[in-house]
Write a protein that holds these residues in place. Structure first.
Motif, PDB file in Angstrom:
ATOM      1  N   LYS A  80     -47.068  33.493 -28.695  1.00 55.57           N
ATOM      2  CA  LYS A  80     -46.189  34.148 -28.593  1.00 55.57           C
ATOM      3  C   LYS A  80     -45.069  33.428 -29.364  1.00 55.57           C
ATOM      4  O   LYS A  80     -43.915  34.370 -29.816  1.00 55.57           O
ATOM      5  N   SER A  81     -44.537  32.395 -29.742  1.00 57.39           N
ATOM      6  CA  SER A  81     -43.720  31.644 -29.863  1.00 57.39           C
ATOM      7  C   SER A  81     -44.654  30.781 -31.453  1.00 57.39           C
ATOM      8  O   SER A  81     -45.561  30.859 -31.167  1.00 57.39           O
ATOM      9  N   LYS A  82     -43.538  30.675 -32.468  1.00 59.14           N
ATOM     10  CA  LYS A  82     -44.261  29.665 -33.242  1.00 59.14           C
ATOM     11  C   LYS A  82     -44.831  28.472 -33.062  1.00 59.14           C
ATOM     12  O   LYS A  82     -43.798  27.655 -32.133  1.00 59.14           O
ATOM     13  N   TRP A  83     -45.716  27.479 -33.655  1.00 53.75           N
ATOM     14  CA  TRP A  83     -46.522  26.717 -33.201  1.00 53.75           C
ATOM     15  C   TRP A  83     -44.871  25.905 -32.762  1.00 53.75           C
ATOM     16  O   TRP A  83     -44.665  25.312 -32.428  1.00 53.75           O
ATOM     17  N   SER A  84     -43.984  25.113 -34.038  1.00 48.96           N
ATOM     18  CA  SER A  84     -43.087  24.129 -34.352  1.00 48.96           C
ATOM     19  C   SER A  84     -41.945  24.687 -33.072  1.00 48.96           C
ATOM     20  O   SER A  84     -41.638  23.630 -32.828  1.00 48.96           O
ATOM     21  N   THR A  85     -41.286  25.713 -32.587  1.00 46.53           N
ATOM     22  CA  THR A  85     -41.109  26.220 -31.534  1.00 46.53           C
ATOM     23  C   THR A  85     -41.443  25.505 -30.473  1.00 46.53           C
ATOM     24  O   THR A  85     -40.799  24.764 -29.495  1.00 46.53           O
ATOM     25  N   TRP A  86     -42.722  25.936 -30.161  1.00 44.46           N
ATOM     26  CA  TRP A  86     -43.116  25.090 -29.085  1.00 44.46           C
ATOM     27  C   TRP A  86     -43.024  23.034 -29.540  1.00 44.46           C
ATOM     28  O   TRP A  86     -43.112  22.854 -27.966  1.00 44.46           O
ATOM     29  N   ILE A  87     -43.685  23.204 -30.274  1.00 44.19           N
ATOM     30  CA  ILE A  87     -43.567  21.121 -31.090  1.00 44.19           C
ATOM     31  C   ILE A  87     -41.925  21.039 -30.271  1.00 44.19           C
ATOM     32  O   ILE A  87     -41.117  19.989 -29.454  1.00 44.19           O
ATOM     33  N   TYR A  88     -40.870  21.553 -30.883  1.00 38.46           N
ATOM     34  CA  TYR A  88     -39.724  21.309 -30.381  1.00 38.46           C
ATOM     35  C   TYR A  88     -39.259  21.755 -29.186  1.00 38.46           C
ATOM     36  O   TYR A  88     -38.600  20.232 -29.161  1.00 38.46           O
ATOM     37  N   ARG A  89     -39.774  22.690 -27.772  1.00 38.81           N
ATOM     38  CA  ARG A  89     -39.764  22.769 -26.844  1.00 38.81           C
ATOM     39  C   ARG A  89     -40.056  21.705 -25.910  1.00 38.81           C
ATOM     40  O   ARG A  89     -39.067  21.200 -25.120  1.00 38.81           O
ATOM     41  N   VAL A  90     -41.064  20.891 -26.951  1.00 38.15           N
ATOM     42  CA  VAL A  90     -42.149  20.258 -25.529  1.00 38.15           C
ATOM     43  C   VAL A  90     -40.931  18.618 -25.918  1.00 38.15           C
ATOM     44  O   VAL A  90     -41.269  17.414 -25.039  1.00 38.15           O
ATOM     45  N   THR A  91     -41.673  18.607 -27.416  1.00 35.59           N
ATOM     46  CA  THR A  91     -40.037  17.574 -27.716  1.00 35.59           C
ATOM     47  C   THR A  91     -38.874  16.738 -27.125  1.00 35.59           C
ATOM     48  O   THR A  91     -38.423  15.844 -26.065  1.00 35.59           O
ATOM     49  N   LEU A  92     -37.938  18.197 -26.939  1.00 39.48           N
ATOM     50  CA  LEU A  92     -36.504  17.995 -26.621  1.00 39.48           C
ATOM     51  C   LEU A  92     -36.850  17.118 -25.216  1.00 39.48           C
ATOM     52  O   LEU A  92     -36.452  17.340 -24.584  1.00 39.48           O
ATOM     53  N   ILE A 115     -26.935  17.265 -25.184  1.00 41.66           N
ATOM     54  CA  ILE A 115     -27.761  18.954 -25.148  1.00 41.66           C
ATOM     55  C   ILE A 115     -26.655  19.058 -26.971  1.00 41.66           C
ATOM     56  O   ILE A 115     -27.958  19.837 -27.421  1.00 41.66           O
ATOM     57  N   ASP A 116     -26.052  18.238 -27.589  1.00 37.34           N
ATOM     58  CA  ASP A 116     -25.089  18.833 -27.955  1.00 37.34           C
ATOM     59  C   ASP A 116     -26.106  18.249 -29.530  1.00 37.34           C
ATOM     60  O   ASP A 116     -26.280  18.746 -30.209  1.00 37.34           O
ATOM     61  N   ARG A 117     -26.791  16.905 -29.654  1.00 35.57           N
ATOM     62  CA  ARG A 117     -27.501  16.503 -30.137  1.00 35.57           C
ATOM     63  C   ARG A 117     -28.817  17.287 -30.206  1.00 35.57           C
ATOM     64  O   ARG A 117     -28.679  17.682 -31.649  1.00 35.57           O
ATOM     65  N   ALA A 118     -29.217  18.399 -29.176  1.00 34.83           N
ATOM     66  CA  ALA A 118     -30.672  19.283 -29.301  1.00 34.83           C
ATOM     67  C   ALA A 118     -29.799  20.003 -29.925  1.00 34.83           C
ATOM     68  O   ALA A 118     -30.956  20.726 -31.134  1.00 34.83           O
ATOM     69  N   ILE A 119     -28.971  20.745 -30.202  1.00 31.63           N
ATOM     70  CA  ILE A 119     -28.772  21.793 -30.704  1.00 31.63           C
ATOM     71  C   ILE A 119     -28.259  22.144 -32.495  1.00 31.63           C
ATOM     72  O   ILE A 119     -28.963  22.281 -33.329  1.00 31.63           O
ATOM     73  N   ILE A 120     -27.647  20.428 -32.276  1.00 35.84           N
ATOM     74  CA  ILE A 120     -27.320  20.493 -34.256  1.00 35.84           C
ATOM     75  C   ILE A 120     -28.803  20.113 -34.246  1.00 35.84           C
ATOM     76  O   ILE A 120     -28.460  20.134 -35.650  1.00 35.84           O
ATOM     77  N   LEU A 121     -29.827  19.083 -34.045  1.00 35.95           N
ATOM     78  CA  LEU A 121     -30.897  18.679 -34.328  1.00 35.95           C
ATOM     79  C   LEU A 121     -31.167  20.565 -35.114  1.00 35.95           C
ATOM     80  O   LEU A 121     -32.008  20.578 -36.287  1.00 35.95           O
ATOM     81  N   LEU A 122     -31.652  20.996 -34.165  1.00 33.29           N
ATOM     82  CA  LEU A 122     -32.312  22.096 -34.454  1.00 33.29           C
ATOM     83  C   LEU A 122     -31.732  22.801 -35.337  1.00 33.29           C
ATOM     84  O   LEU A 122     -31.757  23.988 -36.232  1.00 33.29           O
ATOM     85  N   HIS A 123     -30.138  23.265 -35.510  1.00 36.59           N
ATOM     86  CA  HIS A 123     -29.494  23.880 -36.386  1.00 36.59           C
ATOM     87  C   HIS A 123     -29.800  22.995 -38.067  1.00 36.59           C
ATOM     88  O   HIS A 123     -29.963  23.687 -38.963  1.00 36.59           O
ATOM     89  N   LEU A 124     -29.675  21.893 -37.864  1.00 38.85           N
ATOM     90  CA  LEU A 124     -30.023  21.165 -39.580  1.00 38.85           C
ATOM     91  C   LEU A 124     -31.633  21.301 -39.392  1.00 38.85           C
ATOM     92  O   LEU A 124     -32.263  21.518 -40.730  1.00 38.85           O
TER      93      LEU A 124
END
Lengths: 203, 198
Positions: free
Chosen positions: B90-102, B150-159
């Motif tokens: 339902k989501s991209k595999w990469s999104t899945w990886i971001y979520r679990v890793t974070l 949390i800010d680290r997570a946001i900026i990493l995802l933005h970058l």
């Protein structure tokens, strides 16, 4: 090119093939390092051993003539086994696939559940083990009979209640101190993270 | 599905089919000549290694030592593997990886180590971030580590060029909140890096 953080990032990771992937050893058999998974693993292992201890307790005390005490201890331990099993089942699926906010909240709830369950177990369980245990052990001794002759029933009742409260309090106090040492930092960190997330939702 | 299994000539544990991308998880694969199938000896090689850059970039931002970094990386891989059956495409595999890793980085406890606390990000960049060849990138990482988790997570995802909507879905908030927060974080980073970047 202007040195915005986006540009630094893109330029820095231009050659991603140069990124060194850490060596992964025995991944599929590795035990998790997450606190909750460690607790689950330890609880599950310890819980199995409770059954063996219960059987051992029952047999040993029966062999020495304390059949009732043996059976009592054994049933308490078996009850503890099932209570722990129920708690473990509740902890089974902490959804690591959820968004970060939901996951952190679920994680905090799980740790709090463990703390609450163990506090209850010690608060009620400790007096339940110690007081009837003493009674079953000493009930046919001379010391017990002479003590019973000297103490008024009301005083005895009050004494037992006071003793029960005291050991319950001690059990909880020791557990709370241990918990603060083991989970204190993790809980504080989770609280800070969740507060930060809630602040973010208010922006 | 049965023909696919026999075609793989292996013990197929699970197969994820998504458009043209097929992630086939096998433990004992003997025939690797199948067309259009990303097949290898294990899930790690086929489904994690191609996305390992994501895991490395995130884990680096949450750790201060090589030892912690390796532990976080392994734990992220382990959790991705353990949760693989819940992936339904339902989501991209990469999104899945971001979520679990974070989620792993936000809850894994670092190993205790003795070190002095330094406010000077250039020193920290020199101490901790030898991982990257690019000096500016090391400085940026040192500055990112000064942010809240949390800010680290946001900026990493933005970058990593995720949209505000995608970031909001990973973090668990609204895209508007993300947009506001990104601006604030960028100002913070600019202040931290002011005069440090050549």
């Amino acid at each position: 090119m202007e040195k915005s953080i986006e540009n630094i990032w893109i330029k820095g990771f231009m050659n991603t093939e140069k990124l060194q992937i850490p060596k992964v050893v025995n991944l599929y058999n590795k035990k998790s390092d997450l606190l909750l998974e460690k607790i689950k693993h330890t609880y599950s292992k310890d819980n199995k051993s409770v059954l063996y201890i219960a059987a051992f307790f029952g047999i040993i005390f029966s062999l020495f003539g304390y059949i009732l005490l043996g059976l009592y201890g054994m049933s308490l331990m078996i009850a503890m086994y099932f209570l722990n099993k129920k708690m473990l089942k509740n902890l089974e699926n902490i959804p690591i696939i959820n968004d970060n906010y939901q996951y952190l909240k679920a994680y905090r709830i799980a740790i709090k559940k463990i703390i609450a369950a163990t506090t209850k177990l010690l608060g009620f369980g400790f007096p339940l083990v110690v007081i009837p245990g003493y009674w079953l052990f000493f009930r046919n001794t001379e010391m017990y009979t002479s003590m019973m002759d000297k103490i008024e029933p009301l005083n005895l009742f009050l004494g037992v209640v006071a003793f029960a409260i005291l050991i319950s309090f001690l059990g909880i106090l020791i557990y709370k101190l241990t918990t603060k040492l083991v989970y204190g930092n993790q809980l504080q960190r989770l609280n800070d993270l969740i507060n930060d997330m809630e602040e973010l939702n208010k922006d | 599905m049965e023909s696919w299994k026999s075609a793989c000539n292996s013990q197929v544990v699970s197969i994820y089919l998504k458009k043209n991308k097929i992630l086939c998880n096998t433990f004992e694969n003997q025939n690797t000549n199948q067309e259009n199938i990303i097949l290898s000896n294990d899930f790690y090689t086929t489904s994690i290694v191609p996305h390992s850059g994501i895991i490395i970039k995130i884990c680096r931002a949450y750790t201060d030592s090589q030892e912690d970094f390796e532990d976080f990386y392994q734990e992220a891989c382990l959790q991705i593997w353990k949760s693989r059956n819940a992936f339904q495409g339902k989501s991209k595999w990469s999104t899945w990886i971001y979520r679990v890793t974070l989620n792993v980085c936000l809850t894994l406890v670092k190993k205790k180590r003795k070190r002095g606390y330094s406010q000077e990000i250039r020193n920290e960049a020199l101490e901790d971030n030898k991982a990257f060849e690019n000096e500016d990138l090391n400085l940026l990482y040192a500055a990112i580590k000064k942010l809240s988790e949390i800010d680290r997570a946001i900026i990493l995802l933005h970058l990593e060029e995720n949209s505000h909507k995608e970031i909001a879905a990973i973090i668990g908030t609204s895209p508007n909140n993300i947009a506001v927060r990104i601006n604030r974080i960028k100002k913070q980073l600019k202040k931290l890096l002011d005069g440090k970047i050549n």
